[in-house]
Design a protein around this motif. Structure first.
Motif, short mmCIF file in Angstrom:
data_model
loop_
_atom_site.label_atom_id
_atom_site.label_comp_id
_atom_site.label_asym_id
_atom_site.label_seq_id
_atom_site.Cartn_x
_atom_site.Cartn_y
_atom_site.Cartn_z
N ASN A 10 -6.89 -0.97 -1.07
CA ASN A 10 -5.50 -1.41 -1.32
C ASN A 10 -4.68 -0.15 -1.56
N VAL A 11 -3.60 -0.01 -0.82
CA VAL A 11 -2.81 1.23 -0.86
C VAL A 11 -1.32 0.93 -0.85
N ARG A 12 -0.56 1.92 -1.24
CA ARG A 12 0.89 1.93 -1.04
C ARG A 12 1.23 3.06 -0.07
N ILE A 13 2.18 2.83 0.82
CA ILE A 13 2.70 3.86 1.71
C ILE A 13 3.99 4.39 1.11
N ILE A 14 3.97 5.65 0.74
CA ILE A 14 5.13 6.24 0.06
C ILE A 14 5.62 7.44 0.88
N ASN A 15 6.62 7.21 1.70
CA ASN A 15 7.23 8.28 2.48
C ASN A 15 8.70 7.96 2.70
N ASP A 16 9.39 8.77 3.47
CA ASP A 16 10.83 8.57 3.66
C ASP A 16 11.13 7.23 4.32
N GLN A 17 10.27 6.81 5.26
CA GLN A 17 10.51 5.53 5.94
C GLN A 17 10.38 4.36 4.98
#
Length: 289
Positions: A241-248
């Motif tokens: 289980n992950v979070r995507i943390i970037n500009d998008q």
């Protein structure tokens, strides 16, 4: 998958009997996983042990955190639509909000799994070409490496990406298992990558852990030889289980959304596609999960 009595290979009546709460049966150590890792791939056992160590480190680091989805809390005094304040500790409580997040995050997750698969010889299922029957196509073991798919535009159109979980199934889980707590639904957005070997799977896991855009929330290491596969009807994978943390993701305000990544060995993926998941759902429904 794990043994001859696996729900992937038995009939519906037996599946229901196996799912009954009063039925207990020890899981044998001899299994498909053991055969794959000992006879086919000599260093696999060592890799699995190292992977378990990584999982334990991640688990220890996250033990004090609540795994929960969050959504935007709009600061109406700020005026502009781009000036929202995000409370990263407030769990989402609305199913509509969760699904809005899920559909936006799904496109970002597909892009990520392509990158990881390219670096680790990962594969994805391919739909049958026009004019080829489904049963014939299933026998062809239609999993193709992303490194081959990405250079073929027509093949890219045939990749069978996982769909966002249906609202019906989400409601089932909320009522059966989560006491209507929407924040516990952490697999509405999900994708999977398939591998021929444990070595390739381990390489992909390392790519995910080193990805600066990814925050790992939890890992379920179902390839651990000590894992009781009876809890999952013989099914095994490495599930993150992950979070995507970037500009998008920040631009879309979905950087707090928790999604799921499944890393599978080819033997499990093939059985899962060949009516195995259908039998697993019978097992799950009989247990009320």
């Amino acid at each position: 998958i794990e043994e001859p009595h696996s729900l992937y290979n038995i009939d519906h009546k037996y599946a229901r009997r196996m799912a009954s709460p009063d039925h207990s049966r020890p899981v044998r150590k001899t299994s498909v996983l053991h055969t794959l890792t000992s006879a086919v791939e000599a260093p696999a056992s060592n890799l699995l042990q190292r992977m378990q160590g990584v999982v334990e480190q991640i688990t220890a680091a996250k033990r004090t955190e609540k795994i929960a989805q969050v959504f935007l809390h709009v600061d109406t005094a700020s005026g502009g639509s781009r000036n929202f304040n995000v409370n990263a500790k407030a769990p989402v409580s609305d199913l509509d909000q969760l699904f809005c997040q899920a559909h936006a995050t799904n496109l970002l997750l597909i892009n990520k799994v392509q990158t990881w698969a390219n670096a680790s010889d990962g594969m994805f299922p391919i739909a049958a070409p026009a004019g080829i029957g489904r049963s014939t196509h299933n026998q062809a073991k239609s999993y193709v490496r992303w490194s081959d798919i990405k250079v073929d535009d027509r093949m890219q159109d045939r990749v069978q990406w996982a769909k966002v979980k249906t609202v019906r199934r989400a409601i089932e889980k909320l009522l059966r298992s989560y006491q209507c707590d929407v924040s516990k639904l952490v697999d509405v957005t999900r994708q999977s990558i398939t591998f021929v070997s444990v070595a390739d799977l381990t390489k992909c896991l390392q790519c995910i852990l080193e990805d600066k855009d990814i925050e790992v929330i939890r890992i379920k290491h179902r390839l651990d030889l000590d894992y009781d596969s009876g809890r999952s009807a013989g099914y095994r994978d490495v599930c993150l289980n992950v979070r995507i943390i970037n500009d998008q993701s920040k631009f879309l305000y979905v950087d707090t959304h928790v999604c799921e990544i499944q890393l599978l060995l080819l033997a499990f993926s093939q059985l899962k596609k060949n009516n195995g998941h259908k039998r697993y759902k019978q097992f799950r429904d009989a247990r009320g999960e």
